[in-house]
Design an enzyme around this catalytic site. Structure first.
Site, mmCIF file in Angstrom:
data_model
loop_
_atom_site.group_PDB
_atom_site.id
_atom_site.type_symbol
_atom_site.label_atom_id
_atom_site.label_comp_id
_atom_site.label_asym_id
_atom_site.label_seq_id
_atom_site.Cartn_x
_atom_site.Cartn_y
_atom_site.Cartn_z
ATOM 1 N N ARG A 169 -57.826 2.003 -44.750
ATOM 2 C CA ARG A 169 -57.085 0.994 -45.513
ATOM 3 C C ARG A 169 -57.955 0.241 -46.513
ATOM 4 N NH1 ARG A 169 -54.800 -0.399 -40.130
ATOM 5 N NH2 ARG A 169 -53.097 1.068 -39.872
ATOM 6 N N VAL A 170 -59.230 0.096 -46.206
ATOM 7 C CA VAL A 170 -60.075 -0.682 -47.109
ATOM 8 C C VAL A 170 -61.232 0.117 -47.695
ATOM 9 C CG1 VAL A 170 -59.545 -2.899 -46.041
ATOM 10 C CG2 VAL A 170 -61.470 -1.569 -45.189
#
Lengths: 500, 181
Positions: free
Chosen positions: A365-366
Site C-alpha cells: 500500500r505504501v
C-alpha cells in the site's frame, strides 16, 4: 596470561570502599498455584501490570492479570523449581532486554541471554520490551526502498523502509525463504536485521543461522529464538524483545529490519497463556485483545523524521494460513494492521513457480512511493500483463482456436512468469532485476522457447557484470530516459545475438 | 495455598460480627485457640478428620472455647465451617483473622530476626524504622538467628526488609560477579 595479585587486591579493595550498605525493602507475595508456565500469586497488592517479579532460584516472571485476590504471572523459566507457598518478590521494573551493537551476530533467547555458546554479551544498554509506538509527529512517510532482492517483490510489491509488509501463505510455500533472502540482500546496505523465530523447531533455527552465516549475513543480524520447546511465555515476549532490539538502531538513526516468524504461533501462544490465566475466550478461543497484541507490536515499525535521525524499522511479519484460508481470524487481523501483504500460494509453489508469489492477491500500500524510479520506469504494465495472462490461460483451456493477439499475450505471460522465478537464497541486485524485466516487457524473450529463458537471463547477468557495470550503477540512480532505454535495447540485442 | 483466599473470606466474615470494642479481646482468644491447636496436633487432626462426625468435633471444639467470652460466636462459626469440610483450613482462618484485625488498626504482624539479643530500646528503634519504611504500625515477634551476622530481617506476609550483614554481603558478592572488571 599474567595474573597480578596486587591488581586484583586493589580492585576488590576499591569495590569494598565503594560498596554502600543499604536496606532491601521488597513487597512479597506467596505462590498459590503454579504450572504450565503460569503462577498465581497471593499478595503483591501494589504490583504493576507487566512488572517483573522474582521467584525463588532467580527465576523471573511477569505480572499479567491483576485480580482482586491474586495476580496471574507468566514464568520465564522452569516451573519445576517453583512450588506452592514460595515467596515472590516485586522488582519494580518492567521487563527489559539488552540491546546494542554487541547483540549483532548473536543468537539470543527472548530475554536477551545468549544461547549460541559464544560467551557473554557485553552491553550496558537495556530497553523495556513493551514500548509505546511513536506518535504521528515523530514519523514521516515511507520513501526509501528496502530491496529484498526478489524480482516479483521489488518490481510489483515494493517495500519501503519503515513499512510493515505481511508475508502470508500455507506451510511449505517459501515464507521464511523470502525473509532470509531479504536479510541476505541487506549485506553492505547498512541495514541491521533482527530475525525472531517463534515456535519453530530448534533444528530449523540452527539451519537458518547456518545459512545466514554462510552468506555472510549473520554479522549484521540478531536472531531471537523462542523455539517450540520453550514455554508459551517465552513465545509471547519474543517479538516484543526483538522489536526493542531493532528500535535501538532505529532510534540511533540507522535502518533496521525485523522479521517475526511467525505471528500465528505467537497468537496461539498468547491464546494458551490467556486460557490458563482464565481470560474469557472469544472467536477461535483467542482472547479479546488478540488484535491489540499484534497491532501494538507492528505499530512500532516506523520511519522517523529527519529531526529524530531519520532511522527506520521495517517489519516483515509472517502468518501461516491453513488450507489457503486468508479469511481466518488472525490472518484478517494482521492483514488489516499491515501496509500490504505478499501472498504465497501452494498451488503456484507445486507448479514450479518459486517464489510462489500470487501477484493478484499481493499488494504493497505504501511501497510504491519508495520504489526506485528506474524500476518504476520498466515495470509498467507487468502486474496487469500477468493478471491478463492468468485470465487468458484459464480461458484458453476451453478453446483450441485462439487469435494471434491472444496467443502472443499468452506467450508473453509465460515468459514473464519464467523470468520472475528465482532460486532460494540468491537475491538479485536491483539493476539486474530491472534489466531482465525490461527485456521480457519489450518482447525480446517472446521468440525463444521457455527452457532458453533461464540461459538468456544468465548470459545477460554475465554481460552486465563484465561489460556494463558502470552503466547499470548509473542507471538505477535516475529515471529511465529515452537515451538510457536506447542503450538498454542495445544490450538486450547483444544478448539475444548470442542465441540466434 | 488456594485456601488462603477462602480463609480470608471466612476471616473477614468472622471479624464483621465482632465489634471494634471487642476486637482486642477477640484477638487474644484467636491466639489462645491457635496455641491450643499448635500444641495438640492430635486434637487438630481430629477436627480436620472427615471420618469423625460433626457432633463429636463440636464437642471437642467446645472444650477449647468453653471458657471464652465469645463462645457463642466460636461455636456458630464452627458449625458453619464443619459441614463444608473446611476443618483443614481452620489454622489459616485464624491467621487471617489476626492479620485482618491488625490491618483494621493499620498494623501488621512482623517476624523480626536479629543476630543477637538487644535491649528493648534498640528493638523499639528498629521497629520504629520499619514502621516508617512500610507506613504501618508493626506488632513484632523477635527471634534470634546468628547466621545473619548483624543487622535485622523483618518479614511479614507481604513485605520483606533485609538490613542484615549477610544480605549485604550476598549483594556484594552478586555485584562483584556481574560487574565488569
Amino acid at each position: 596470561m599474567n595474573i597480578h595479585p596486587e591488581e586484583i587486591s586493589s580492585i576488590i579493595r576499591n569495590k569494598i570502599d565503594n560498596f554502600k550498605f543499604d536496606i532491601d525493602v521488597n513487597e512479597t507475595g506467596k505462590i498459590v498455584q503454579v504450572g504450565d508456565g503460569i503462577a498465581r500469586v497471593y499478595g503483591l497488592e501494589h504490583v504493576m501490570a507487566g512488572e517483573m517479579v522474582l521467584f525463588p532460584n532467580d527465576i523471573y516472571g511477569m505480572a499479567l492479570n491483576l485480580e482482586q485476590e491474586n495476580i496471574g504471572c507468566i514464568v520465564f523459566g522452569d516451573c519445576k523449581y517453583i512450588k506452592e507457598g514460595d515467596i515472590v518478590k516485586r522488582t519494580g521494573r518492567i521487563l527489559e532486554v539488552p540491546v546494542g551493537e554487541a547483540m549483532l551476530g548473536r543468537v539470543v533467547d527472548p530475554l536477551g541471554q545468549p544461547i549460541d555458546g559464544k560467551g557473554d554479551i557485553k552491553t550496558d544498554k537495556y530497553l523495556p520490551i513493551e514500548r509505546k509506538a511513536l506518535g504521528v509527529i515523530d514519523r514521516q512517510p515511507v520513501k526509501e526502498p528496502l530491496q529484498t532482492g526478489i524480482k516479483p517483490i521489488d518490481s510489483m510489491i515494493p517495500i519501503g523502509r519503515g513499512q510493515r509488509e505481511l508475508i502470508i501463505g500455507d506451510r511449505q510455500t517459501g515464507k521464511t525463504a523470502i525473509a532470509i533472502d531479504t536479510i541476505i540482500n541487506q549485506k553492505g546496505k547498512d541495514v541491521v536485521c533482527v530475525y525472531v523465530a517463534i515456535g519453530q523447531k530448534r533444528s530449523t533455527i540452527a539451519k537458518l543461522v547456518d545459512t545466514l552465516d554462510k552468506n555472510g549475513a549473520l554479522a549484521y543480524t540478531i536472531v531471537v529464538c523462542a523455539s517450540a520447546s520453550d514455554t508459551p511465555s517465552m513465545l509471547y515476549v519474543a517479538p516484543y524483545a526483538g522489536c526493542s532490539m531493532g528500535e535501538y538502531f532505529r532510534d540511533k538513526g540507522q535502518h533496521a529490519l525485523i522479521i517475526y516468524d511467525d505471528l500465528s504461533k505467537h497468537a496461539a501462544a498468547y491464546r494458551e497463556i490467556s486460557l490458563l490465566l482464565r481470560r474469557p475466550p472469544g472467536r477461535e478461543a483467542y482472547p479479546g485483545d488478540v488484535f491489540y497484541l499484534h497491532s501494538r507490536l507492528l505499530e512500532r515499525a516506523s520511519k522517523l523524521t529527519d529531526k529524530l535521525g531519520g532511522g527506520s524499522l521495517t517489519a516483515l511479519p509472517i502468518i501461516e494460513t491453513k488450507a489457503e484460508d486468508i479469511s481466518a481470524y488472525i490472518p484478517t487481523n494482521v492483514i488489516s494492521i499491515t501496509d500490504g501483504q505478499i501472498y504465497l500460494s501452494s498451488r503456484l509453489f507445486y507448479s514450479g513457480i518459486r517464489p510462489a508469489i500470487n501477484p493478484g492477491l499481493s499488494v504493497s500500500r505504501v511501497g510504491g512511493n519508495a520504489q526506485i524510479k528506474a524500476m518504476k520506469g520498466v515495470v509498467g504494465q507487468l502486474r496487469l500483463d500477468l493478471a491478463q495472462y492468468n485470465e487468458l490461460e484459464a480461458f484458453s483451456k476451453f478453446g483450441s482456436d485462439l487469435d494471434k493477439t491472444t496467443r502472443s499475450q499468452l506467450r508473453r505471460g509465460e515468459r514473464l512468469i519464467e523470468i520472475l522465478k528465482q532460486d532460494i537464497y540468491n537475491p538479485l541486485p536491483v539493476e539486474k532485476q530491472i534489466f531482465i524485466i525490461f527485456m521480457a516487457n519489450e518482447g525480446y524473450l517472446d521468440e525463444f522457447e521457455l527452457n532458453k529463458v533461464a540461459l538468456i537471463e544468465e548470459d545477460l547477468f554475465t554481460l552486465l557484470d563484465s561489460k556494463y557495470s558502470e552503466f547499470t550503477a548509473e542507471m538505477i540512480k535516475y529515471k529511465i530516459t529515452d537515451q538510457t532505454k536506447e542503450k538498454m535495447h542495445e544490450i538486450c540485442k547483444e544478448v539475444i545475438a548470442h542465441f540466434n | 495455598m488456594k485456601d488462603i483466599i477462602v480463609a480470608k473470606r471466612y476471616a473477614l466474615s468472622v471479624l464483621y460480627n465482632i465489634g471494634e470494642d471487642n476486637l482486642a479481646a477477640f484477638i487474644d482468644e484467636v491466639k489462645y485457640i491457635k496455641a491450643v491447636l499448635d500444641q495438640n496436633t492430635e486434637l487438630y487432626n481430629l477436627l480436620k478428620s472427615k471420618i469423625v462426625s460433626i457432633h463429636d468435633k463440636l464437642e471437642f471444639f467446645e472444650t477449647i472455647v468453653n471458657d471464652l467470652e465469645h463462645k457463642e460466636i466460636w461455636l456458630s462459626f464452627f458449625l458453619v465451617l464443619m459441614p463444608k469440610q473446611r476443618g483443614d483450613i481452620l489454622q489459616q482462618i485464624l491467621d487471617e483473622i489476626i492479620k485482618n484485625a491488625y490491618l483494621s488498626k493499620n498494623a501488621k504482624a512482623v517476624k523480626l530476626t536479629l543476630a543477637y539479643d538487644h535491649d528493648e530500646d534498640t528493638i523499639l528503634k528498629i521497629a520504629k524504622s520499619i514502621e516508617k519504611q512500610i507506613g504501618y504500625k508493626i506488632i513484632y515477634q523477635v527471634s534470634i538467628d546468628k547466621s545473619i551476622i548483624g543487622g535485622f530481617i523483618a518479614k511479614s506476609e507481604d513485605f520483606c526488609i533485609d538490613a542484615s550483614v549477610l544480605g549485604n554481603l550476598n549483594k556484594f558478592v552478586n555485584q562483584s560477579i556481574t560487574d565488569k572488571v
